[in-house]
Design an enzyme around this catalytic site. Structure first.
Site, PDB file in Angstrom:
ATOM      1  N   PHE A  29       0.835  -1.207   0.000  1.00 32.54           N
ATOM      2  CA  PHE A  29       0.000   0.000   0.000  1.00 32.54           C
ATOM      3  C   PHE A  29       0.873   1.261   0.000  1.00 32.54           C
ATOM      4  CE2 PHE A  29      -3.100   2.762   2.464  1.00 32.54           C
ATOM      5  CZ  PHE A  29      -4.097   2.774   1.500  1.00 32.54           C
ATOM      6  N   ASP A  55       6.208  -6.295  13.680  1.00 30.56           N
ATOM      7  CA  ASP A  55       5.358  -5.591  12.705  1.00 30.56           C
ATOM      8  C   ASP A  55       4.158  -4.981  13.416  1.00 30.56           C
ATOM      9  OD1 ASP A  55       3.709  -4.828  10.545  1.00 30.56           O
ATOM     10  OD2 ASP A  55       4.370  -6.530   9.329  1.00 30.56           O
ATOM     11  N   HIS A  86       7.614  -4.066   9.775  1.00 28.12           N
ATOM     12  CA  HIS A  86       6.808  -4.266   8.562  1.00 28.12           C
ATOM     13  C   HIS A  86       7.609  -4.034   7.289  1.00 28.12           C
ATOM     14  CE1 HIS A  86       3.132  -4.480   6.251  1.00 28.12           C
ATOM     15  NE2 HIS A  86       3.329  -3.277   5.736  1.00 28.12           N
ATOM     16  N   TRP A 117      -0.594  -8.501   4.388  1.00 28.43           N
ATOM     17  CA  TRP A 117      -1.750  -7.820   5.009  1.00 28.43           C
ATOM     18  C   TRP A 117      -3.003  -8.130   4.203  1.00 28.43           C
ATOM     19  CZ3 TRP A 117      -5.861  -4.765   4.036  1.00 28.43           C
ATOM     20  CH2 TRP A 117      -6.425  -4.015   5.093  1.00 28.43           C
ATOM     21  N   SER A 169       3.134  -6.894   1.997  1.00 29.29           N
ATOM     22  CA  SER A 169       2.003  -6.271   2.681  1.00 29.29           C
ATOM     23  C   SER A 169       0.706  -6.469   1.911  1.00 29.29           C
ATOM     24  CB  SER A 169       2.318  -4.797   2.940  1.00 29.29           C
ATOM     25  OG  SER A 169       1.440  -4.300   3.912  1.00 29.29           O
ATOM     26  N   MET A 170       0.030  -5.418   1.449  1.00 29.10           N
ATOM     27  CA  MET A 170      -1.182  -5.649   0.657  1.00 29.10           C
ATOM     28  C   MET A 170      -0.868  -6.413  -0.623  1.00 29.10           C
ATOM     29  SD  MET A 170      -3.783  -2.472   0.927  1.00 29.10           S
ATOM     30  CE  MET A 170      -4.223  -1.691   2.492  1.00 29.10           C
TER      31      MET A 170
HETATM   32  O1  9J3 Z   1       0.478  -2.689   2.171  1.00 32.96           O
HETATM   33  C1  9J3 Z   1       0.595  -2.398   3.359  1.00 32.96           C
HETATM   34  O2  9J3 Z   1       1.611  -1.868   3.864  1.00 32.96           O
HETATM   35  C2  9J3 Z   1      -0.647  -2.646   4.171  1.00 32.96           C
HETATM   36  C3  9J3 Z   1      -0.653  -2.060   5.496  1.00 32.96           C
HETATM   37  C4  9J3 Z   1      -1.583  -0.891   5.640  1.00 32.96           C
HETATM   38  O3  9J3 Z   1      -1.165   0.220   5.576  1.00 32.96           O
HETATM   39  O4  9J3 Z   1      -2.897  -1.156   5.835  1.00 32.96           O
HETATM   40  C5  9J3 Z   1      -3.680  -0.122   6.354  1.00 32.96           C
HETATM   41  C6  9J3 Z   1      -4.986  -0.062   5.701  1.00 32.96           C
END
Ligand code: 9J3
Ligand code: ZN
Length: 286
Positions: free
Chosen positions: A90, A204, A236, A183, A158-159
């Site tokens: 993200f 994280d 993270h 995530w 993450s995402m």
């Molecule tokens: O891609 C990410 O770093 C997901 C973590 C995030 O900021 O989620 C909050 C909605």
């Protein structure tokens, strides 16, 4: 690889004569092994045995994702390679996961690292974009002769890691997924059949392992294999710079499940014992 395809392959390659003794499937040579026998140092190295070139896919040329870079082995004499697409997280650009492109490609994979259409795209969209990137790489005129379209994998941070599970849920033929501090708001992934590795970071606070990577691992009940590796003391953002532990176990996972290369099983099972010296705080596999 899925068992059904392995069996089909075994029969396709078999020459049977009436009354001949049944040969064990595992005796067949693996046609997908690439490169020399591995060692700890070979999968920890900053580069593997293949020299690599890259090709930029501009945002205008990209169909269904935001642009990317294809990293591919120069060799045309070693057969085709599995294909891996990698998404950032993200708000993040391709540059945050770029280090993985040449590192994995140099071990014998065609890899595309991508930008997403918008940096705010959610995991479902990132999964769709990973699939689009795989498809465009498979069709790319420069690399298509090097790619085995039947052996696909997805990775992401993450995402983007959450997106790998979405991609594998939507395309059941995907052989392997790797989530890097993944995530996702969906915590249950029984739909995924791909061998799935979740790499979490102990400290994280953005995607805490207790509410992301570990529940994903626990719910991957239909995955061919699943593993959870936890980076001791890491945040993270550990996957955003070169990290030998991430590279080592990702390479072993891709080799084992995209190439079916049993020579890499030694790094996965039983796998590392968590210790202060190896920087791993947890490791699970089943
Ligand atoms: O891609 C990410 O770093 C997901 C973590 C995030 O900021 O989620 C909050 C909605
Ligand atoms: Zn679910």
């Amino acid at each position: 690889m899925k068992l059904s395809r392995m069996i089909a392959m075994a029969f396709a390659g078999a020459t049977l004569s009436i009354g001949a003794a049944v040969q064990p499937v595992v005796a067949a040579d693996n046609p997908y092994e690439r490169g020399p026998a591995p060692s700890n140092s070979s999968i920890e190295a900053s580069r593997g045995p293949y020299s690599v070139s890259s090709k930029t896919i501009s945002s205008f040329a990209a169909r269904g994702f935001g642009g990317g870079t294809i990293y591919y082995p120069n060799s045309t004499s070693d057969g085709t390679f599995g294909v891996v697409a990698i998404s950032p997280g993200f708000t993040a650009a391709q540059s945050t996961i770029s280090w993985l492109g040449p590192r994995i490609a140099s071990q014998g994979f065609v890899v595309i690292t991508i930008d997403t259409n918008s940096r705010f795209d959610q995991p479902g969209s990132r999964g769709t974009q990973l699939l689009a990137a795989l498809d465009q790489t498979i069709a790319d005129t420069t690399v298509r002769s090097r790619v085995d379209a039947s052996r696909q994998a997805v990775m992401g941070h993450s995402m983007g890691g959450g997106g790998t599970l979405e991609a594998a849920k939507d395309r059941r033929s995907i052989e392997a997924t790797i989530g890097l501090t993944p995530w996702n708001s969906d915590k249950t992934w029984p739909e995924v059949e791909a061998a799935s590795l979740e790499i979490g970071a102990q400290n994280d606070s953005v995607a805490p392992v207790g509410s992301h990577a570990i529940p994903f691992y626990n719910s991957l009940t239909n995955a061919e294999r699943r593993s959870y590796l936890e980076l001791r003391g890491a945040s993270h953002f550990a996957p955003n710079t070169s990290n030998t532990t991430i590279a080592k176990y990702s390479i072993a996972w891709l080799k084992r499940f995209v190439d079916d290369d049993q020579r890499y099983e030694q790094f996965i099972t039983p796998g590392p014992s968590p210790s202060l010296s190896n920087g791993i705080s947890d490791y699970r596999i089943r």
